[in-house]
Design a protein around this motif. Sequence first.
Motif, short mmCIF file in Angstrom:
data_model
loop_
_atom_site.label_atom_id
_atom_site.label_comp_id
_atom_site.label_asym_id
_atom_site.label_seq_id
_atom_site.Cartn_x
_atom_site.Cartn_y
_atom_site.Cartn_z
N ALA A 1 40.23 31.73 47.14
CA ALA A 1 39.39 31.38 48.29
C ALA A 1 38.28 32.41 48.43
N PRO A 2 37.16 32.04 49.10
CA PRO A 2 36.02 32.95 49.21
C PRO A 2 36.38 34.35 49.74
N ALA A 3 37.25 34.42 50.76
CA ALA A 3 37.58 35.74 51.31
C ALA A 3 38.32 36.58 50.28
N ALA A 4 39.20 35.96 49.52
CA ALA A 4 39.96 36.68 48.49
C ALA A 4 39.04 37.12 47.35
N ILE A 5 38.05 36.28 47.06
CA ILE A 5 37.08 36.63 46.01
C ILE A 5 36.29 37.87 46.43
N ALA A 6 35.81 37.88 47.67
CA ALA A 6 35.04 39.03 48.16
C ALA A 6 35.90 40.29 48.16
N PRO B 1 32.18 34.95 38.23
CA PRO B 1 33.23 34.34 37.40
C PRO B 1 34.41 33.81 38.22
N MET B 2 34.71 34.46 39.33
CA MET B 2 35.82 33.99 40.17
C MET B 2 35.46 32.67 40.84
N ARG B 3 34.20 32.55 41.28
CA ARG B 3 33.77 31.30 41.89
C ARG B 3 33.80 30.17 40.87
N ARG C 1 28.36 42.70 44.85
CA ARG C 1 29.56 41.91 45.17
C ARG C 1 29.41 40.46 44.69
N ALA C 2 28.22 39.88 44.93
CA ALA C 2 28.00 38.48 44.54
C ALA C 2 28.01 38.32 43.02
N ASN C 3 27.47 39.32 42.30
CA ASN C 3 27.51 39.27 40.84
C ASN C 3 28.95 39.29 40.33
N VAL C 4 29.78 40.14 40.92
CA VAL C 4 31.17 40.24 40.49
C VAL C 4 31.93 38.96 40.86
#
Length: 223
Positions: free
Chosen positions: A117-122, A109-111, A103-106
């Motif tokens: 926002a972080p929740a939407a990214i996850a 690029p979004m970060r 999840r963190a790897n994916v």
Amino acid sequence: MTAAIEARGVTRELPGPVPVTLVRDIDLAIHPGEFVAITGPSGSGKSSLLYLLGLLDRPSAGSVTLDGIETAPMSVDDLADLRLARIGFVFQFHFLLPEFNARANVAIPMRRLGRLAPAAIAARADQLLGALGLAEHTHKLPEQMSGGQRQRVAIARALANDPAVLLADEPTGNLDSRSAQTVFDLFRDFARNQGRSVVVVTHDHDLAATADRQVHLVDGRIV
Ligand SMILES: Nc1ncnc2c1ncn2[C@@H]1O[C@H](COP(=O)(O)OP(=O)(O)OP(=O)(O)O)[C@@H](O)[C@H]1O
Ligand SMILES: [Mg+2]
């Protein structure tokens, strides 16, 4: 229609006492909605061409345009910004960060793009991983996954910012034929139904035949 990405007369030479030509005189336009497969023998220049289309390398001659915009005058930083927002790249080797779970790897690029926002990214990371059959593996580190699973994480990462252009270098090389078909179906859907441009390097001729168009390279030239 303006091509999403276009190479015109692109040649890439490595200078030196004995110059090496990676690709020569490439003319290739990929339009929105198109799904193109690149085939060719080992050493024919497939990865080199993808790096040029992905703005990771610059031509020695000729031009690469993105949405009709010439990329040659752009600075390294401008090219990096353009890549982050507009281009997804699946490398021949996955290049996942070993200390980050799937999840963190994916999410990376979004970060970096900083639009969600972080929740939407996850949530988006999980949705992409789920679409690639990895719903149960979102918390695993790359070393805890098989080669094919890692490759699919890399595909999810390339799709993270919903790129206009997706470039994938042998993305199904480590996959069994059913998973490979799933990945190709996803790419085709991404191109056709979302109007994106997808370019996939593959040595699998059956899969290549399911693309809209095939480009065959021999000795750095399109034949
Ligand atoms: N940094 C380099 N220095 C010297 N030669 C290189 C370099 N990079 C690539 N080449 C050569 O350029 C040619 C094209 O390489 P490229 O990696 O693009 O081929 P490919 O079609 O992707 O091959 P494969 O199917 O094995 O991945 C090859 O002959 C390769 O040996
Ligand atoms: Mg290659």
